[in-house]
Design a protein around this motif. Sequence first.
Motif, mmCIF file in Angstrom:
data_model
loop_
_atom_site.group_PDB
_atom_site.id
_atom_site.type_symbol
_atom_site.label_atom_id
_atom_site.label_comp_id
_atom_site.label_asym_id
_atom_site.label_seq_id
_atom_site.Cartn_x
_atom_site.Cartn_y
_atom_site.Cartn_z
ATOM 1 N N HIS A 57 0.838 -1.206 0.000
ATOM 2 C CA HIS A 57 0.000 0.000 0.000
ATOM 3 C C HIS A 57 0.868 1.249 0.000
ATOM 4 N N TYR A 58 1.949 1.233 0.774
ATOM 5 C CA TYR A 58 2.888 2.367 0.770
ATOM 6 C C TYR A 58 3.546 2.498 -0.603
ATOM 7 N N ARG A 59 3.887 1.353 -1.193
ATOM 8 C CA ARG A 59 4.551 1.390 -2.507
ATOM 9 C C ARG A 59 3.632 1.993 -3.566
ATOM 10 N N ARG A 60 2.357 1.665 -3.474
ATOM 11 C CA ARG A 60 1.399 2.172 -4.459
ATOM 12 C C ARG A 60 0.912 3.582 -4.117
ATOM 13 N N SER A 61 1.303 4.080 -2.953
ATOM 14 C CA SER A 61 0.907 5.434 -2.542
ATOM 15 C C SER A 61 2.167 6.226 -2.198
ATOM 16 N N PRO A 62 2.971 6.597 -3.215
ATOM 17 C CA PRO A 62 4.226 7.303 -2.940
ATOM 18 C C PRO A 62 4.025 8.623 -2.206
ATOM 19 N N GLY A 63 2.858 9.240 -2.421
ATOM 20 C CA GLY A 63 2.578 10.487 -1.718
ATOM 21 C C GLY A 63 2.511 10.287 -0.220
ATOM 22 N N LEU A 64 1.915 9.160 0.208
ATOM 23 C CA LEU A 64 1.825 8.852 1.634
ATOM 24 C C LEU A 64 3.207 8.663 2.234
ATOM 25 N N LEU A 65 4.081 7.951 1.518
ATOM 26 C CA LEU A 65 5.441 7.742 2.002
ATOM 27 C C LEU A 65 6.215 9.055 2.020
ATOM 28 N N ALA A 66 6.014 9.895 0.993
ATOM 29 C CA ALA A 66 6.707 11.181 0.940
ATOM 30 C C ALA A 66 6.320 12.063 2.115
ATOM 31 N N VAL A 67 5.028 12.065 2.450
ATOM 32 C CA VAL A 67 4.571 12.857 3.601
ATOM 33 C C VAL A 67 5.180 12.321 4.889
ATOM 34 N N SER A 68 5.217 10.999 5.021
ATOM 35 C CA SER A 68 5.795 10.386 6.225
ATOM 36 C C SER A 68 7.255 10.777 6.406
ATOM 37 N N LEU A 69 7.977 10.954 5.291
ATOM 38 C CA LEU A 69 9.390 11.307 5.367
ATOM 39 C C LEU A 69 9.602 12.817 5.488
ATOM 40 N N ALA A 70 8.675 13.604 4.925
ATOM 41 C CA ALA A 70 8.854 15.062 4.929
ATOM 42 C C ALA A 70 8.449 15.702 6.245
#
Length: 285
Positions: A21-34
Amino acid sequence: MSAVANLAADAWSSMLRVLLHYRRSPGLLAVSLAVPVLMVVVFGYVFGSAITVPGAATGAAGATGATGAPGASGAGPVDGYREFLMPGLFAMVAVNGIMPTMVGAARDVGRGVTDRLRSMAVSRTGLLLGQTLADLLVSVVVLALLAAVGLVVGWRIRGGPADAVGAFGLLLLFRFAMTWVGLLLGLAVGKEEAAGQLAVAVFPLAMVTNAFVPTGGMPGWLAAVAEWNPMSAVVQAGRDLFGNPSAPAAAWPMQHAVPAALLWCAVLLLVCGPFAVRKFATHGT
């Protein structure tokens, strides 16, 4: 297969589902890192110039020069506040584990995924455990990034390597406990929109702690609430283990931060874990 093997296999499959799910939602991962980077900038630079922490002006708890004069470590008051701040931001990342798991659990309930999983011959505990382990892997990356940003802005680990490893281990344990809290709340709410609104309440609750400001300046009743907040115990334990400055506080969890933090983690896991599994197993019945 044995029950333990079934649990491990189901946990592995559930973990991969969340990671995909994280892989298919790069925006979610980007927010988690930003978000951690933005938190360091906002709290470290915007608030840091306006907040003075007792004992933090030297850049570390008890740090003085060879002559005993404060400030010989080379850190000014703002740098001292950033060292005071970083364990609080680490703990904030751990507390934020409530939000993605709560929303994810509520989304699965609302879309019927939970009912489909319950109809299969799978381990209920394994399915939920896999979700928490996936979140834990993402948390390792987020904490590593936050630590790197902290080092850039002047934060330092003043304690020994073993204490630092213990501090990060405690933070991950607290995040693990928070994900079980999130799972229980998400399964209880059952609607993604409601879970998203409830997640907003996490931030104000996390502010009533010693993470960003000393509790000594709070009203007496509010200081007591903040010092007995589980997050405050984790923050204080982090400051003790990292060797970062902290403000004086008389409450038992502040004086015995590491045991208090471990006790809070155990209580949260023992209460929320079984209730979350039970809620998952009996949903809709």
